[in-house]
Design an enzyme around this catalytic site. Structure first.
Site, short mmCIF file in Angstrom:
data_model
loop_
_atom_site.label_atom_id
_atom_site.label_comp_id
_atom_site.label_asym_id
_atom_site.label_seq_id
_atom_site.Cartn_x
_atom_site.Cartn_y
_atom_site.Cartn_z
N GLU A 212 -7.67 4.31 0.65
CA GLU A 212 -6.60 3.80 1.25
C GLU A 212 -6.84 4.34 2.59
O GLU A 212 -7.70 5.64 2.83
CB GLU A 212 -5.78 5.04 1.22
CG GLU A 212 -4.67 4.65 -0.35
CD GLU A 212 -4.32 3.87 -1.01
OE1 GLU A 212 -4.04 2.96 0.32
OE2 GLU A 212 -3.80 3.38 -1.95
N CYS A 246 -1.03 5.04 9.19
CA CYS A 246 -2.31 4.56 9.07
C CYS A 246 -1.93 3.08 8.67
O CYS A 246 -2.24 1.57 9.63
CB CYS A 246 -3.55 4.34 7.61
SG CYS A 246 -1.45 4.55 6.31
#
Length: 432
Positions: A212, A246
């Site tokens: 991720e 993010c």
């Protein structure tokens, strides 16, 4: 923690896994329920730790971390029994009288390495999915968020036998030692640079990974968009956690015709959401450390700042900042910003925007604001990205009904809900 201690944890977890202790669904549910109760018990300490590490208010901590974790726990407690069942499939006529089925099985010993920006959420969410799938887990929280890491260790120690779930705190030395061990699955959330190192280390043992990562997530604002709505939602998504998200909109890419008005609306929303002096807002967070504070400040070109730009080095705070007349060659466009700086770039046609976005590394998220359904369909179909929203930002990750993950340079694999169970499971194909 020493290399010997880490090796011992992994060996003990492997031995424990092979006893079959983690396989019964009831065992998994008991573990998830115990974890949920313990998190609720320690919520004040979690909030305090997040405040000390990132300056988060109690409201933001619940909205973006604790609340999402509790939601995932409730979801997996409810659905794990059905996810764990064998699934019968059609058997070819040539194998008449046989039964064909897919059997979900845990990988074994899983390593979860988490980042500092959402240190509680991004440690515990993958843990939940890994436990639901029947694995043992070694957690490695970030050394950059030490207060939250210590609370996580307290919770895990109280909830679990270390043969089942263990926490390894520390820095680079501990990371390297863990990555040199043979795990059955590695789940990593963090930067692309470290993601490459993780993948290289995993390849030695041919260990499957979920990465991720991040990237420069574009926010396209098409000329038919409701600019007031777009500004409100962009400002919320961009400056949440001081931009250290993010999936935050990394930059705005808008139609040249509406750029000036969009910037005016964004300036209004910054004042509305954070006040005229955001650095005096007690609910406005801070940059994680001095290294990242300096890095972000160096990305700001004062000649292009149209809003914000000021900072408080002592408190590691940077005001919500907007930069206009930015080009793709500017320093701020050469790396993921991961801070409260919003560059605005303009395009002359939507096709031009799509072509430019596709010429860059695949982002973790993409956002499109438009009132034109055909424009939304065109962007979401033709651009490559992990996930995103039409007429909103970041909320696509706040559900257990859809997987969340990257694509290409922004990562591989996904988790949350059923996708999370799949990620930490191997499906054996069996004919009886």
């Amino acid at each position: 923690m020493t290399e010997t201690e880490i090796k011992e944890i992994v060996q003990k977890q492997r031995s424990y896994f092979y006893t079959g202790a983690t396989l019964p669904v009831e065992k998994r549910l008991d573990a998830l329920k115990k974890l949920k109760t313990c998190i609720q018990k320690y919520e004040p300490l979690i909030n305090e730790a997040l405040k000390r590490d990132l300056g988060k208010s109690n409201f933001e901590s619940y909205m973006c971390e604790v609340g999402l974790v509790l939601s995932e726990l409730s979801y997996m407690i409810r659905h794990t029994p059905s996810y764990a069942k064998e699934k019968t499939v059609l058997t070819p006529l040539a194998q008449f009288a046989s039964r064909s089925y897919k059997k979900p099985s845990p990988y074994g010993v899983v390593l979860v390495m988490s980042p500092w920006n959402y240190p509680f959420l991004l440690t515990i969410d993958p843990l939940i999915d890994a436990i639901a799938a029947g694995n043992t887990v070694v957690l490695k929280p970030s050394a950059y968020s030490p207060h939250t890491s210590r609370v996580i260790e307290t919770i895990i120690t109280e909830c679990f036998d270390p043969r089942y779930v263990a926490v390894v705190n520390g820095g680079r030395a501990e990371n390297n030692t863990l990555l040199n061990e043979h795990f059955d699955y590695i789940f990593f959330t963090g930067s692309q640079h470290v993601g490459r190192e993780v993948m290289a280390k995993a390849s030695v043992h041919l260990t499957p990974v979920t990465l991720e990562l991040g990237g420069k997530s574009p926010c396209i604002v098409e000329k038919s968009a409701n600019l007031k709505l777009a500004a409100r939602r962009i400002v919320f998504g961009k400056y949440l956690n001081c931009g250290q998200t993010c999936v935050a909109p990394d930059y705005i890419y808008c139609d040249r015709e509406i750029k000036d008005e969009l910037i005016r609306q964004i300036q209004k929303q910054i004042r509305k959401q954070f006040g005229s002096t955001p650095l005096n807002n007690k609910n406005y967070g801070k940059i994680i450390n001095e290294k990242h504070f300096t890095r972000i400040c160096n990305l700001i070109d004062p000649s292009k700042v149209v809003c914000g730009g000021d900072n408080n080095p002592g408190a590691l705070q940077i005001a919500p900042t907007v930069m206009d007349n930015v080009t793709f060659g500017d320093a701020v466009m050469q790396e993921e910003i991961f801070g409260p700086v919003l560059p605005v770039l303009a395009y002359d046609s939507l096709d031009e925007a799509i072509e430019k976005v596709n010429s860059m590394a695949h982002p973790l998220a993409l956002y499109i604001f438009t009132s034109d359904k055909e424009a939304a369909e065109k962007v979401t179909s033709h651009c490559g990205f992990g996930g995103g929203c039409v007429n909103d930002t970041i909320i696509h990750l706040a559900t257990s009904e859809m997987g969340f993950g990257g694509f290409g340079e922004s990562g591989m694999g996904s988790y949350h809900g059923k996708d999370g169970f799949h990620t930490f499971s191997h499906y054996k194909s069996i004919v009886d």
